[in-house]
Write a protein that holds these residues in place. Structure first.
Motif, PDB file in Angstrom:
ATOM      1  N   PHE A 182       0.828  -1.212   0.000  1.00  0.00           N
ATOM      2  CA  PHE A 182       0.000   0.000   0.000  1.00  0.00           C
ATOM      3  C   PHE A 182       0.859   1.257   0.000  1.00  0.00           C
ATOM      4  CE2 PHE A 182      -1.954   3.314   2.671  1.00  0.00           C
ATOM      5  CZ  PHE A 182      -3.022   3.663   1.852  1.00  0.00           C
ATOM      6  N   VAL A 183       1.856   1.319   0.898  1.00  0.00           N
ATOM      7  CA  VAL A 183       2.687   2.524   0.941  1.00  0.00           C
ATOM      8  C   VAL A 183       3.580   2.608  -0.299  1.00  0.00           C
ATOM      9  CG1 VAL A 183       2.643   2.637   3.465  1.00  0.00           C
ATOM     10  CG2 VAL A 183       4.496   1.418   2.342  1.00  0.00           C
ATOM     11  N   ALA A 184       3.937   1.451  -0.882  1.00  0.00           N
ATOM     12  CA  ALA A 184       4.730   1.488  -2.115  1.00  0.00           C
ATOM     13  C   ALA A 184       3.925   2.116  -3.253  1.00  0.00           C
ATOM     14  CB  ALA A 184       5.174   0.074  -2.493  1.00  0.00           C
TER      15      ALA A 184
ATOM     16  N   THR B 170       6.411   5.378  -8.050  1.00  0.00           N
ATOM     17  CA  THR B 170       5.887   5.142  -9.391  1.00  0.00           C
ATOM     18  C   THR B 170       5.424   3.689  -9.495  1.00  0.00           C
ATOM     19  OG1 THR B 170       8.038   4.454 -10.263  1.00  0.00           O
ATOM     20  CG2 THR B 170       7.535   6.822 -10.304  1.00  0.00           C
ATOM     21  N   PRO B 171       4.604   3.349 -10.506  1.00  0.00           N
ATOM     22  CA  PRO B 171       4.163   1.950 -10.646  1.00  0.00           C
ATOM     23  C   PRO B 171       5.313   0.951 -10.721  1.00  0.00           C
ATOM     24  CG  PRO B 171       2.801   3.371 -12.011  1.00  0.00           C
ATOM     25  CD  PRO B 171       3.887   4.245 -11.439  1.00  0.00           C
ATOM     26  N   ALA B 172       6.371   1.303 -11.459  1.00  0.00           N
ATOM     27  CA  ALA B 172       7.518   0.380 -11.555  1.00  0.00           C
ATOM     28  C   ALA B 172       8.188   0.210 -10.192  1.00  0.00           C
ATOM     29  CB  ALA B 172       8.521   0.905 -12.582  1.00  0.00           C
ATOM     30  N   GLN B 173       8.377   1.313  -9.473  1.00  0.00           N
ATOM     31  CA  GLN B 173       8.975   1.229  -8.140  1.00  0.00           C
ATOM     32  C   GLN B 173       8.081   0.440  -7.188  1.00  0.00           C
ATOM     33  OE1 GLN B 173       9.327   5.439  -7.374  1.00  0.00           O
ATOM     34  NE2 GLN B 173      11.489   5.493  -7.966  1.00  0.00           N
ATOM     35  N   ALA B 174       6.763   0.658  -7.260  1.00  0.00           N
ATOM     36  CA  ALA B 174       5.839  -0.038  -6.371  1.00  0.00           C
ATOM     37  C   ALA B 174       5.868  -1.539  -6.614  1.00  0.00           C
ATOM     38  CB  ALA B 174       4.427   0.510  -6.561  1.00  0.00           C
TER      39      ALA B 174
ATOM     40  N   ARG C 216       8.354  -3.278  -7.885  1.00  0.00           N
ATOM     41  CA  ARG C 216       9.645  -3.797  -7.443  1.00  0.00           C
ATOM     42  C   ARG C 216       9.691  -3.923  -5.920  1.00  0.00           C
ATOM     43  NH1 ARG C 216      12.256  -0.626 -10.197  1.00  0.00           N
ATOM     44  NH2 ARG C 216      12.730   1.008  -8.677  1.00  0.00           N
ATOM     45  N   ARG C 217       9.222  -2.903  -5.217  1.00  0.00           N
ATOM     46  CA  ARG C 217       9.228  -2.942  -3.755  1.00  0.00           C
ATOM     47  C   ARG C 217       8.279  -4.003  -3.229  1.00  0.00           C
ATOM     48  NH1 ARG C 217       8.227   3.189  -2.135  1.00  0.00           N
ATOM     49  NH2 ARG C 217       8.010   2.246  -0.060  1.00  0.00           N
ATOM     50  N   SER C 218       7.141  -4.184  -3.879  1.00  0.00           N
ATOM     51  CA  SER C 218       6.179  -5.202  -3.441  1.00  0.00           C
ATOM     52  C   SER C 218       6.754  -6.605  -3.600  1.00  0.00           C
ATOM     53  CB  SER C 218       4.872  -5.068  -4.230  1.00  0.00           C
ATOM     54  OG  SER C 218       4.267  -3.810  -4.007  1.00  0.00           O
ATOM     55  N   ARG C 219       7.421  -6.854  -4.738  1.00  0.00           N
ATOM     56  CA  ARG C 219       8.033  -8.178  -4.944  1.00  0.00           C
ATOM     57  C   ARG C 219       9.130  -8.444  -3.917  1.00  0.00           C
ATOM     58  NH1 ARG C 219       7.449  -6.936 -10.575  1.00  0.00           N
ATOM     59  NH2 ARG C 219       9.578  -6.102 -10.599  1.00  0.00           N
ATOM     60  N   ARG C 220       9.948  -7.431  -3.660  1.00  0.00           N
ATOM     61  CA  ARG C 220      11.025  -7.608  -2.687  1.00  0.00           C
ATOM     62  C   ARG C 220      10.458  -7.913  -1.295  1.00  0.00           C
ATOM     63  NH1 ARG C 220      13.783  -3.390  -4.089  1.00  0.00           N
ATOM     64  NH2 ARG C 220      12.955  -1.965  -2.531  1.00  0.00           N
TER      65      ARG C 220
END
Length: 388
Positions: free
Chosen positions: A87-89, A94-98, A100-104
């Motif tokens: 949620f905070v991601a 950005t969508p790409a950053q979100a 990537r952070r969600s997968r990590r």
């Protein structure tokens, strides 16, 4: 009765929300952030349900594994942590950053769930007991299990607390701001509870004294669950109980009170600007039309500035702008500081009857509509109060 409320009220609230909101079609998550919130609430409800005495016994009976409800509840709570991080991601990147952070975060928490499963298998906890800590506090591998669990939870909870609190400071929606801060408070309560439990297990394992407060076990996790659920769903239930109207009134009232010192000084310099004479500050709470009074106050402050036109000194404005730049105050805060300085100087000049010899031309900063102009004048009033 208190035990029953502590165990059963939070999961009932969560699943009642899903029945009313999702099944009846009142709410359909459209964005990834909204879907993360729904997934987190589903995980929270599942975790709470399986950790009730009835859910705990049912899980052990169906699976044939004693205390499996503990592992299921903790793994689904890791899912809640992932949903909070996602949620905070999506909220802050950005969508790409979100993505990537969600997968990590997903890989990290899946690894944590695997470690918890191994430690659960190693621990000799063969008698099913919902009062797990009372029976197994000093049992081998239980402390290690809890340390691994807290190690997974803590970074996620701290990240969610920090980001929700930071976003609450910049969002213009007062109800959303309140909800985000309530979620952060729930995260803090959850962190306190899990650290407390870890210390309890460590004291039982190593034999040192630790003050075990039963009230912490009863109240803090309940508060954490209710805060997280209430904050995450506030946009739905706040209008239904009148909280949205109350929050909007409080915001208008605070704005009205912030503007009072500046308005009062402008009134004393030019009494003709006011539709009504000033009244005592305690009368501002009277249940008359606060919206109209706030509108009048903004207009009267602007009229008071016009009345001070012969005393507005461009040299004072230029000097204040240089001072603000040296202090690193820019943007709206810088404009508000300059405006407050110019008005304070003009009020002093008007009190002495000293008009400028040349016609003054000082720019008129502010917002493009009533709301933005009101926000700007609040910043001016705050700077004015500090100068005074």
């Amino acid at each position: 009765m208190l035990d029953a409320a502590r165990f059963y009220l939070p999961p009932l609230l969560v699943f009642w929300f899903f029945v009313v909101m999702l099944v009846n079609g009142e709410y359909r998550p459209r964005s990834p952030a909204q879907r993360a919130v729904c997934l987190g609430l589903l995980g929270l409800g599942t975790s709470l349900l399986v950790l009730t005495p009835a859910g705990y016994a049912f899980a052990a009976r169906v699976s044939g594994v004693a205390n499996i409800g503990r592992l299921i509840g903790h793994c689904t709570l890791l899912l809640v942590c992932w949903a909070g991080l996602a949620f905070v991601a999506w909220l802050t990147g950005t969508p790409a950053q979100a993505r990537r952070r969600s997968r990590r975060a997903a890989w990290w928490l899946l690894a944590g769930a695997a470690v918890l499963t191994v430690l659960f298998v190693l621990a000799p906890v063969d008698v099913d007991d919902v009062r797990f800590a009372t029976r197994y506090a000093g049992t081998p591998w239980v402390l290690e299990y809890w340390v691994a669990y807290v190690a997974c939870l803590t970074p996620a909870i701290v990240t969610v607390m920090r980001e929700t609190w930071r976003f609450a400071r910049v969002t213009p929606d007062p109800v959303l701001r309140l909800g985000l801060r309530v979620v952060a408070a729930g995260g803090l309560c959850g962190l306190v509870y899990h650290v407390h439990k870890g210390l309890l297990f460590a004291a039982a394992r190593f034999g040192f004294d630790y003050l075990h407060l039963g009230l912490v076990d009863m109240v803090v996790p309940l508060a954490s669950n209710v805060f997280v659920f209430g904050g995450a769903t506030i946009r739905w239930w706040a209008p239904r109980i009148g909280l949205t109207v109350l929050v909007a009134w409080v915001k208008r009232y605070r704005t009205y009170r912030w503007l009072r010192p500046l308005w009062l000084d402008l009134y004393r310099a030019s009494p003709h600007i006011a539709l009504q004479r000033p009244r005592g500050a305690h009368l501002d709470l009277l249940p008359d039309d606060l919206g109209l009074r706030l509108y009048r106050r903004v207009i009267e402050i602007r009229d008071g500035r016009v009345a001070l036109q012969p005393y507005l000194d461009p040299a004072v404005a230029a000097r204040a702008r240089r001072n603000a730049a040296r202090a690193g105050v820019r943007g709206q805060d810088g404009d508000a500081f300059v405006e407050a300085t110019v008005l304070a100087d003009a009020l002093r000049a008007a009190a002495r009857g000293r008009e400028l010899t040349a016609e003054a031309r000082v720019g008129v900063p502010g917002g493009g509509d009533l709301d933005s102009d009101t926000a700007f004048l609040v910043a001016v009033a705050r700077a004015y109060r500090r100068l005074a």
